[in-house]
Design an enzyme around this catalytic site. Structure first.
Site, PDB file in Angstrom:
ATOM      1  N   ARG A 235     -22.936 -24.283   2.029  1.00  0.00           N
ATOM      2  CA  ARG A 235     -22.591 -22.921   2.435  1.00  0.00           C
ATOM      3  C   ARG A 235     -23.754 -21.966   2.212  1.00  0.00           C
ATOM      4  O   ARG A 235     -23.996 -21.057   3.017  1.00  0.00           O
ATOM      5  CB  ARG A 235     -21.363 -22.457   1.651  1.00  0.00           C
ATOM      6  CG  ARG A 235     -20.828 -21.093   2.058  1.00  0.00           C
ATOM      7  CD  ARG A 235     -19.433 -20.880   1.496  1.00  0.00           C
ATOM      8  NE  ARG A 235     -18.907 -19.578   1.858  1.00  0.00           N
ATOM      9  CZ  ARG A 235     -18.860 -18.531   1.040  1.00  0.00           C
ATOM     10  NH1 ARG A 235     -19.295 -18.656  -0.209  1.00  0.00           N
ATOM     11  NH2 ARG A 235     -18.375 -17.382   1.444  1.00  0.00           N
TER      12      ARG A 235
ATOM     13  N   HIS B  55     -25.306 -19.563   5.107  1.00  0.00           N
ATOM     14  CA  HIS B  55     -25.381 -18.110   4.976  1.00  0.00           C
ATOM     15  C   HIS B  55     -26.821 -17.617   5.053  1.00  0.00           C
ATOM     16  O   HIS B  55     -27.061 -16.475   5.464  1.00  0.00           O
ATOM     17  CB  HIS B  55     -24.725 -17.667   3.669  1.00  0.00           C
ATOM     18  CG  HIS B  55     -23.236 -17.610   3.742  1.00  0.00           C
ATOM     19  ND1 HIS B  55     -22.509 -16.492   3.403  1.00  0.00           N
ATOM     20  CD2 HIS B  55     -22.327 -18.532   4.132  1.00  0.00           C
ATOM     21  CE1 HIS B  55     -21.214 -16.737   3.570  1.00  0.00           C
ATOM     22  NE2 HIS B  55     -21.082 -17.990   4.009  1.00  0.00           N
TER      23      HIS B  55
ATOM     24  N   HIS C 223     -15.934 -27.411   6.356  1.00  0.00           N
ATOM     25  CA  HIS C 223     -14.762 -27.043   5.558  1.00  0.00           C
ATOM     26  C   HIS C 223     -13.943 -28.269   5.148  1.00  0.00           C
ATOM     27  O   HIS C 223     -12.845 -28.130   4.621  1.00  0.00           O
ATOM     28  CB  HIS C 223     -13.891 -26.060   6.338  1.00  0.00           C
ATOM     29  CG  HIS C 223     -14.532 -24.719   6.510  1.00  0.00           C
ATOM     30  ND1 HIS C 223     -14.038 -23.751   7.352  1.00  0.00           N
ATOM     31  CD2 HIS C 223     -15.643 -24.182   5.946  1.00  0.00           C
ATOM     32  CE1 HIS C 223     -14.818 -22.683   7.311  1.00  0.00           C
ATOM     33  NE2 HIS C 223     -15.796 -22.923   6.461  1.00  0.00           N
TER      34      HIS C 223
ATOM     35  N   GLY D 134     -32.166 -15.781  10.184  1.00  0.00           N
ATOM     36  CA  GLY D 134     -32.904 -17.030  10.247  1.00  0.00           C
ATOM     37  C   GLY D 134     -33.104 -17.702   8.906  1.00  0.00           C
ATOM     38  O   GLY D 134     -32.837 -17.140   7.842  1.00  0.00           O
TER      39      GLY D 134
ATOM     40  N   VAL E 284     -28.078 -15.567   9.076  1.00  0.00           N
ATOM     41  CA  VAL E 284     -28.445 -14.151   8.934  1.00  0.00           C
ATOM     42  C   VAL E 284     -29.969 -14.042   8.922  1.00  0.00           C
ATOM     43  O   VAL E 284     -30.627 -14.447   7.970  1.00  0.00           O
ATOM     44  CB  VAL E 284     -27.856 -13.548   7.642  1.00  0.00           C
ATOM     45  CG1 VAL E 284     -28.334 -12.108   7.454  1.00  0.00           C
ATOM     46  CG2 VAL E 284     -26.336 -13.588   7.676  1.00  0.00           C
TER      47      VAL E 284
ATOM     48  N   ASN F  60     -20.726 -12.494   0.620  1.00  0.00           N
ATOM     49  CA  ASN F  60     -21.622 -13.239  -0.258  1.00  0.00           C
ATOM     50  C   ASN F  60     -21.364 -12.972  -1.735  1.00  0.00           C
ATOM     51  O   ASN F  60     -21.351 -13.887  -2.554  1.00  0.00           O
ATOM     52  CB  ASN F  60     -23.086 -12.904   0.056  1.00  0.00           C
ATOM     53  CG  ASN F  60     -23.552 -13.450   1.384  1.00  0.00           C
ATOM     54  OD1 ASN F  60     -22.910 -14.322   1.972  1.00  0.00           O
ATOM     55  ND2 ASN F  60     -24.666 -12.944   1.888  1.00  0.00           N
TER      56      ASN F  60
END
Length: 347
Positions: free
Chosen positions: A77, A81, A208, A87, A85, A109
């Protein structure tokens, strides 16, 4: 005897177009920006400059997984993230400063992302053996891949040579990060803005199959779905009862309670996530929404009965994601500490 050369040339002219057509079909389907990034990286980038890198990654991630069953999902994850965002440039690892409000403490976050200490441990070891050589963003990508593999998932080749970004932006997180509460259309738009597509969204949602979600990310489905004052009618009844007990309808500390994203095989990477969606036990609104789109639902059904297809496509989508917004060459820097930008100009 007739000369053989004309025959050979004729055969060559006949077969070459077929060969190039087959090559084109088998080549990675990247757009121009992906191909540019791919060409600037290499699979053996650190082979000479940091030969111990693979073993350092492998040991540190293995130790982390042994100590914390959630860490594989957390590392995966963390990479997502970062890349989705602005790159793949390790901006998600940067601490806030008096002049910069970064990504760590942005909604989606803060109090949610984990695994920073694993990246720090790897970076410390790497700096001991290969100082000022390996970027934090490459460490993050390698750690996420190793984590997935250690809990039963696929392995994919990862081209290396990325460099770390110089800044991070809370505003970028607010604008670019897909949301577990958002519609499929909204989240797909955020993927396509990165050169990814609906297939990548469906495939990467398969992450997930491991990990947990906080009650606050799905509670609206339990009590007030789309403002109806009622639960989401598509939630499995037994699952609904369990979740309502775990996440009561009040605004208190229970919002931070955790529920498994895959109730069947919580800590193992497999294709059970897709079977869960078909059975109505997908946890997040963003998961459930896949079944409302005919193309996405078709892929869900395919992956639910073909693990190998899911693994192959997951590896491909992870590679595609790892090429988003890459810095290389003289751009960016190699951070000495993943939390802060180097203050010198040596990069």
């Amino acid at each position: 005897m007739a000369p053989k050369t004309p025959i050979s040339l004729s055969f060559l002219f006949l077969i070459l177009p077929i060969f190039f057509f087959i090559q084109a079909l088998s080549a990675p389907n990247y757009n121009y920006n992906y191909q540019k990034a791919y060409n600037e990286l290499s699979y053996d980038f650190y082979d000479k400059s940091c030969p111990r890198l693979p073993s350092i990654i492998r040991y540190r991630v293995w130790a982390a997984v042994q100590n914390d069953s959630r860490i594989a999902a957390s590392l995966l994850r963390l990479q997502f993230h970062d890349c989705i965002v602005d790159g793949c440039e390790a901006s998600v690892l940067l601490d806030d400063t008096k002049d910069m409000k970064g990504e760590k403490n942005a909604p989606g976050n803060v109090k949610s992302l984990r695994g920073f200490e694993v990246i720090d441990d790897i970076k410390t070891d790497v700096e001991t053996y290969c100082p000022e050589t390996v970027s934090c963003v490459d460490i993050l990508g390698l750690a996420a891949r190793e984590a997935v593999y250690l809990v039963g998932g696929p392995f994919w080749n990862l081209p290396l040579g990325r460099r770390d970004g110089l800044t991070a932006s809370k505003k970028s997180v607010l604008e670019q990060l897909p949301s577990p509460k958002a519609s499929l259309e909204n989240n797909t738009a955020k993927f396509t803005s990165k050169g990814l597509d609906l297939k990548d969204l469906v495939v990467l949602s398969g992450a997930h199959t491991i990990g947990f979600a906080r009650c606050v990310t799905f509670k609206v489905r339990l009590f007030n779905y789309k403002g109806s004052g009622q639960p989401d009618p598509d939630i499995n009844a037994a699952m609904l009862s369990d979740l309502q007990s775990m996440c009561p309808n009040r605004n208190d500390g229970t919002n931070a309670n955790l529920a498994p994203l895959d109730v069947v095989t919580v800590d193992r990477f497999d294709n059970e996530y897709y079977t869960n969606l078909i059975s109505g036990v997908g946890l997040l609104e963003s998961d459930h929404s896949l079944m409302a789109d005919s193309y996405a639902a078709h892929m869900v059904r395919q992956y639910s009965y073909d693990t190998n297809l899911f693994y192959d496509d997951f590896a491909e989508s992870m590679l595609r994601m790892s090429l988003v917004g890459v810095l290389s060459g003289r751009d960016g820097q190699i951070r000495k500490n993943c939390h802060v930008v180097n203050v010198d100009d040596g990069y």
